[in-house]
Design an enzyme around this catalytic site. Structure first.
Site, PDB file in Angstrom:
ATOM      1  N   SER A   5       0.853  -1.190   0.000  1.00 51.79           N
ATOM      2  CA  SER A   5       0.000   0.000   0.000  1.00 51.79           C
ATOM      3  C   SER A   5       0.889   1.240   0.000  1.00 51.79           C
ATOM      4  CB  SER A   5      -0.947  -0.028   1.208  1.00 51.79           C
ATOM      5  OG  SER A   5      -1.867   1.048   1.155  1.00 51.79           O
ATOM      6  N   THR A   6       0.838   2.064   1.049  1.00 53.15           N
ATOM      7  CA  THR A   6       1.622   3.293   1.087  1.00 53.15           C
ATOM      8  C   THR A   6       3.110   2.997   0.914  1.00 53.15           C
ATOM      9  OG1 THR A   6       0.002   4.197   2.635  1.00 53.15           O
ATOM     10  CG2 THR A   6       2.097   5.363   2.443  1.00 53.15           C
ATOM     11  N   HIS A  36      -2.835  -1.187  -3.180  1.00 51.04           N
ATOM     12  CA  HIS A  36      -4.002  -0.333  -2.962  1.00 51.04           C
ATOM     13  C   HIS A  36      -3.917   0.890  -3.864  1.00 51.04           C
ATOM     14  CE1 HIS A  36      -4.269  -2.131   1.369  1.00 51.04           C
ATOM     15  NE2 HIS A  36      -4.850  -2.910   0.471  1.00 51.04           N
ATOM     16  N   MET A  42       0.122   1.300   5.131  1.00 52.18           N
ATOM     17  CA  MET A  42      -0.588   1.604   6.365  1.00 52.18           C
ATOM     18  C   MET A  42      -1.735   0.629   6.551  1.00 52.18           C
ATOM     19  SD  MET A  42      -2.482   5.176   5.251  1.00 52.18           S
ATOM     20  CE  MET A  42      -3.548   5.272   6.689  1.00 52.18           C
ATOM     21  N   ASP A  61      -4.050  -4.734   6.386  1.00 53.35           N
ATOM     22  CA  ASP A  61      -4.494  -5.641   5.326  1.00 53.35           C
ATOM     23  C   ASP A  61      -3.375  -6.625   5.001  1.00 53.35           C
ATOM     24  OD1 ASP A  61      -6.133  -6.727   3.376  1.00 53.35           O
ATOM     25  OD2 ASP A  61      -5.587  -5.251   1.855  1.00 53.35           O
TER      26      ASP A  61
END
Length: 370
Positions: free
Chosen positions: A174-175, A201, A294, A297
């Site tokens: 993600s991030t 994401h 972050m 997940d």
């Protein structure tokens, strides 16, 4: 903890006011200044000493991408969140900004009918990312990267039996993931003996452009996943924005499958959905990798991979932009290995089966799983 000092950079007076008003509502955040273009933002950097910058992309005099490059050229590691539009052009520019050194992005409210709705959109997207990227004290002054207090890595939970040889590689991020993936996937050979499925994401449009960029960088074939595509070794399937990516079976053949079931962990696509599906489709013969991001997940899915006999690699804290996802996996005892970003590809190759000879590999891709 000290308040988070934010500088807002946008050529729109309206957007600057909306963002400033939203952030000022939070007692943890102080807007220390604004700028209408990148040139002024760079000039104000030393004076304002922000802990984080929100940066528009299209601005006069110096656009957001140029500003990111200028800031990084001074070796300043202040976190930068880009404001993007959900368009092909906006996606391309955002990926350019991430490559230049931006840390993350949020999408501008589109077709929103009121200021209140615009503010709520910014509030939901931006504030959590600001806190995730600056929730740790900065060390060494404003030019230092966010430095988390080191967390003791929990050893992996004991196994009742030896792990299975992986038949598929699944990755979640993600991030910070887009840049991390550009450092991992190009190190994997075209002869990789298993298919790869990946959840990053990202919204629609972005995933297609990201797949195209990775395909140009990698020896592997990288595509945005489409429904019903056979899974072949040496191909990476990236979950499209707003669709969960799973694995379906037809006899011995396995294929990609997409759905729009409810989000999990507030995400669609979700890493847990992919990991769970891979465990079921490959009877646990799965290698999972969880990179920077972050939230948490991937934690539940990583536990299911290990319980079924698979293996899990997590990125370490020191090299993660945000150690949320890999940290959650590690602290749950689900990571067999916790490694720096630069060693993820090496760990993957060590755990995968020996690559097939070139002739056999070509034959498998040409005629297999049809």
């Amino acid at each position: 903890m000290n308040e988070i000092r934010v500088m807002v950079v946008d050529d729109s007076v309206v957007v600057r006011k909306i963002v400033t008003d939203v952030l000022s509502e939070d007692p943890m955040i102080t807007v220390v200044g604004t700028a209408p273009n990148g040139r002024l933002a760079v000039a104000k950097l030393e004076q304002l000493k922000p802990d984080l910058i929100t940066m528009d992309i299209e601005m006069p005099e110096m656009n957001g991408i140029e500003a990111v490059r200028a800031i990084r050229a001074t070796r300043n590691r202040v976190p930068i969140i880009m404001f993007s539009t959900l368009t092909e052009r906006g996606a391309s520019a955002t990926l350019d900004a991430l490559s230049a050194g931006a840390n993350d992005y949020v999408t501008k409210p589109a077709n929103v009918g009121s200021v209140a709705q615009s503010m709520e959109s910014v509030r939901q997207q931006l504030t959590p990312k600001i806190k995730a990227l600056t929730g740790r004290p900065l060390t060494g002054g404003p030019t230092a990267a966010p430095a988390a207090a080191p967390v003791a890595v929990r050893p992996p939970a004991p196994r009742a039996r030896a792990p299975k040889e992986p038949a598929v590689l699944v990755i979640g991020s993600s991030t910070g993931g887009p840049e991390a993936l550009t450092k991992v996937l190009p190190l994997l050979p075209a002869s990789l003996p298993v298919p790869v499925l990946l959840v990053q994401h990202m919204p629609p449009v972005f995933t297609r452009q990201f797949a195209q960029r990775l395909d140009r960088l990698c020896a592997l074939t990288v595509v945005e996943a489409a429904d019903g595509t056979p899974l072949l070794p040496g191909t990476v399937h990236i979950a499209p924005g707003d669709f969960h990516l799973t694995i379906g079976s037809s006899g011995a053949a396995r294929r990609t499958a997409l759905n729009q079931a409810p989000p999990e962990n507030f995400c669609r696509p979700a890493v847990d959905v992919l990991f769970r599906s891979a465990v079921a489709a490959y009877d646990g013969a799965v290698l999972g990798v969880v990179l920077t991001g972050m939230g948490s997940d991937g934690r539940v899915g990583a536990g299911q991979i290990r319980e079924a006999g698979g293996s899990v690699i997590a990125q370490d804290q020191a090299t993660s932009v945000v150690w949320g996802m890999p940290g959650a996996v590690t602290q749950a005892g689900f990571a067999d290995e916790v490694v720096p970003l630069g060693r993820v590809a090496e760990a993957v190759l060590r755990l995968l089966p020996t690559p097939r000879p070139a002739a056999a590999f070509a034959a498998a891709r040409a005629g297999g799983l049809r």
